[in-house]
Design an enzyme around this catalytic site. Structure first.
Site, mmCIF file in Angstrom:
data_model
loop_
_atom_site.group_PDB
_atom_site.id
_atom_site.type_symbol
_atom_site.label_atom_id
_atom_site.label_comp_id
_atom_site.label_asym_id
_atom_site.label_seq_id
_atom_site.Cartn_x
_atom_site.Cartn_y
_atom_site.Cartn_z
ATOM 1 N N ASN A 1 -45.879 16.199 -88.157
ATOM 2 C CA ASN A 1 -44.566 15.881 -88.727
ATOM 3 C C ASN A 1 -43.551 16.915 -88.252
ATOM 4 O OD1 ASN A 1 -42.557 14.752 -90.455
ATOM 5 N ND2 ASN A 1 -42.978 16.370 -91.924
ATOM 6 N N GLU A 2 -43.208 17.865 -89.099
ATOM 7 C CA GLU A 2 -42.243 18.884 -88.674
ATOM 8 C C GLU A 2 -43.026 20.107 -88.224
ATOM 9 O OE1 GLU A 2 -39.541 19.332 -91.963
ATOM 10 O OE2 GLU A 2 -38.293 17.678 -91.242
ATOM 11 N N GLU B 1 -42.172 7.860 -97.625
ATOM 12 C CA GLU B 1 -42.984 9.005 -98.047
ATOM 13 C C GLU B 1 -43.096 8.959 -99.562
ATOM 14 O OE1 GLU B 1 -41.522 12.914 -96.949
ATOM 15 O OE2 GLU B 1 -43.455 13.788 -97.493
HETATM 16 O O1 AHR Z 1 -37.640 13.549 -96.303
HETATM 17 C C1 AHR Z 1 -38.009 14.645 -97.054
HETATM 18 C C2 AHR Z 1 -38.660 15.728 -96.210
HETATM 19 O O2 AHR Z 1 -37.754 16.222 -95.280
HETATM 20 C C3 AHR Z 1 -39.810 15.270 -95.377
HETATM 21 O O3 AHR Z 1 -40.996 15.260 -96.071
HETATM 22 C C4 AHR Z 1 -39.863 16.289 -94.294
HETATM 23 O O4 AHR Z 1 -40.398 15.791 -93.112
HETATM 24 C C5 AHR Z 1 -38.451 16.764 -94.176
HETATM 25 O O5 AHR Z 1 -38.363 18.137 -94.222
#
Ligand code: AHR
Length: 672
Positions: free
Chosen positions: A377-378, A45
């Site tokens: 994602n989350e 990321e």
């Molecule tokens: O890894 C850092 C962050 O942690 C990511 O962007 C997210 O998916 C998680 O909350």
């Protein structure tokens, strides 16, 4: 893997007498579940300046003058003007430089780079610029590396000249060789010599020695560190960055392909996500985009795992999903779903398909053979006690699934159980992933020491009939000590024995985050740290590497008193797993001693006749479990190779007797 060889007997001599014998039985008669080739991988990321300012080797910040403050990262001097009718429609800004009117006055620009422009002695750097002389004639750009802090006579330590001519935009290049190593230089451009008015756009600087020598390349040391992890899978581009703080700033893969000059800038949410780690100059150039990602997967020989927006912007940052404009309404998802379908076409489609052609035009007519796709994602749904907004994620996921399955039935789809490894949101989503028949779901857990020590059996009780697990983000975050010290990395190793034992259900696991610039991090711990010249691998990195390089092909049952060794009561902080490695014919046993005492361990490995010498690979602290690697001491803690004699026991059982020092992770490899 770079390993230091030392004799195991030295280690034994230094340990204290163990209190109790821990006899572990490894059954090699029947091979267990296959360990998936994808099992251990990398999560990427653009957080902590992982892409721009990190892996992506571009050295100029705000190269296209598209940051909202157009000259952020630049010092402009003399007669200059920022204009917005440049040659690249999605990055329209550029700078016009005019003769100052006096030969002793300069017009030009200076870029500060990402935390400085750093150069290595004798290394060459490729400068490039799109330029024209809009009023005709020609001009000279004098391009220099400068050290503004020097007490020497001349701030410049390398210079090249670029001759610009004609009214048409053209790309000009020049090479600069640095005579010295400079960590904090700058790039200066003077309108010098012939001084016709000159427009400059997309000013870029790369080392020529990038990973695989590519022009739009990656930093060699950082890409090599990734290759050395031996990843089986590569998740990209995140993380929360997929979702965006709002829909406008979500990661839109279509903006990341095609010529770099015309990839539009995006805000990087990590510039403001944490007010206490604020970086207002953090944007995404998308120079490391989806083509470069697929190319890296090919380089590393691993599976690509893109994650795309499901139409929900970050749910943490947008707690009320009913607010207009926050998320894409369920009946208006077509564009987002089309983006997902088009991504598969970009990766795999024929060269005469719309997106397959874009890939081919970028130099890769062969398909990338994409097999996995993550949606969201989350994300999470809400129950009555928690907002009552209903299945906001799963109703969207279903639409993506239906469309993707219809067009690409072979593609493996990955859902998510949200940001937590347990609790109401996890409990709500896990069964829904099963109902939706996703192939895998993505679990995240950043948890403290206690959690890692007490969840050794996490996967042993999982439903074997449901989707497979992708532990897509995890790391042990020390209570009050969030850095990459030995102790937390050891607990990650302990946890990973549970992942390995349950390889029938866990098919992928990626530690997160991956990279961090020492001057620009927002989140720690991280696997790999760097500044502009150096990098080091954290202990967590080595844990990942040790598992990846010793993952074997099939699980072997390993028990102590009939129970899995998972830090259970009476197991004295021991965690263990075993695999068989078909290509080498070796049994590979991993044992982690998380106790602060040495432990006597006996491995009884059945079905092996005669004595053997086992190879050992050991990860130990170097004095204290607060130890960590640093830029100054990058190899303070790293895996060390040794050997150990194994004796022939009764009934064709090979016996490995070891005194495992306190707080140690050791792998034993022996031929069957
Ligand atoms: O890894 C850092 C962050 O942690 C990511 O962007 C997210 O998916 C998680 O909350």
């Amino acid at each position: 893997m770079k390993l230091k060889l030392f004799s195991c007997t030295l280690l034994l001599a230094g340990t204290l007498t163990a209190q109790a014998q821990h006899v572990m039985d490894v059954n090699t008669k029947k091979l267990g579940a296959a360990v998936q080739p994808t099992m251990y991988g990398i999560f990427f990321e653009d957080i902590n300046y992982a892409a721009d300012g990190g892996l992506y080797a571009e050295m100029v910040k705000n190269r296209s003058f598209e940051f909202p403050e157009r000259l952020m990262g630049w010092r402009a001097f003399g007669r200059f003007e920022v204009r917005d009718d440049g040659p690249f429609d999605r990055n329209p800004h550029y700078v016009r430089l005019r003769y100052s009117g006096h030969n002793d006055k300069f017009t030009g620009l200076e870029n500060e780079g990402f935390f400085g422009i750093a150069t290595f002695r004798d290394a060459t750097y490729r400068f490039s610029v799109w330029a024209r002389c809009p009023e005709g004639g020609s001009s000279t750009l004098e391009v220099s590396f400068v050290d503004n802090d020097t007490m020497g006579e001349d701030q410049r330590f390398a210079t090249a000249k670029v001759e610009v001519s004609g009214k048409e935009w053209k790309k000009y290049t020049a090479e600069l060789k640095s005579p010295r190593t400079e960590p904090k230089g700058a790039l200066r451009i003077f309108l010098a010599g012939r001084k016709a008015t000159t427009d400059v756009e997309h000013i870029s600087l790369f080392p020529t020695d990038t990973w695989k020598g590519r022009e739009n390349g990656m930093r060699r040391d950082l890409a090599q560190a990734l290759a050395d992890m031996h990843p089986g899978v590569f998740r990209f581009p995140g993380g929360c960055i997929v979702e965006g703080t709002d829909l406008a700033t979500r990661y839109n893969w279509k903006n990341t392909v095609g010529p770099v000059e015309n990839r539009p800038l995006n805000e990087n949410r990590w510039h403001y996500t944490f007010g206490h780690r604020f970086f207002p100059d953090y944007f995404q150039s998308y120079g490391l985009g989806f083509f470069e990602f697929f190319q890296l997967c090919e380089d590393f020989g691993c599976e690509a795992l893109p994650v795309i927006s499901c139409g929900l912007s970050c749910q943490f940052q947008n707690p009320d999903p009913t607010k207009p404009g926050v998320h894409v309404p369920v009946d208006q998802l077509d564009e987002y779903i089309q983006d997902a379908l088009d991504l598969v076409e970009f990766a795999n489609g024929p060269v005469d398909s719309k997106w397959g052609k874009v890939r081919a035009d970028m130099g890769h007519p062969e398909p990338f053979n994409l097999k996995y796709l993550g949606v969201g994602n989350e994300q999470w749904d809400y129950d009555e006690q928690h907002g009552g907004y209903g299945p906001v994620f799963t109703e969207r996921l279903k639409k993506f699934n239906d469309a993707l399955r219809a067009k690409y039935p072979q593609l493996k789809l990955i859902g998510t159980t949200g940001p937590n490894s347990e609790g109401w949101d996890f409990d709500l989503l896990q069964p829904r992933m099963k109902e939706l028949k996703v192939d895998l779901y993505d679990e995240h857990y950043y948890r403290n020491e206690q959690w890692f020590l007490t969840h050794g059996l996490r996967y042993d009780s999982y439903d074997r009939k449901g989707p497979k697990v992708f532990a897509g983000e995890y790391a042990c975050h020390g209570r009050g000590k969030k850095w990459n010290h030995f102790e937390t990395s050891l607990y990650e190793a302990a946890h990973m024995t549970g992942i390995e034992r349950n390889a029938d259900i866990v098919h992928m696991a990626t530690y997160a985050p991956l990279f961090a610039h020492v001057e620009g991090w927002q989140w720690r711990p991280d696997a790999i740290w760097f500044d502009n010249l150096r990098s080091f691998k954290s202990v967590s990195y080595y844990v990942q590497q040790m598992f990846a390089m010793n993952k074997g092909t099939n699980v072997l049952p390993l028990t102590m008193g009939g129970k899995p060794v998972a830090g259970q009561e009476g197991q004295d902080g021991l965690f263990a797993s075993a695999v068989f490695d078909s290509p080498t014919g070796e049994v590979v046993v991993k044992v982690v001693n998380t106790s602060k005492q040495p432990q006597e361990v006996v491995l009884n490995i059945n079905n092996i006749k005669g004595e053997r010498t086992a190879q050992t690979i050991t990860l130990q602290h170097n004095g204290s479990w607060d130890d960590e690697n640093t830029l100054e001491q990058p190899e303070k803690i790293m895996p060390r190779l040794g050997t150990m004699n194994c004796t022939a026991g009764a009934k064709n059982t090979l016996v490995v007797s070891d005194q495992l020092p306190a707080m140690t992770f050791r792998i034993y490899r022996m031929k069957k």
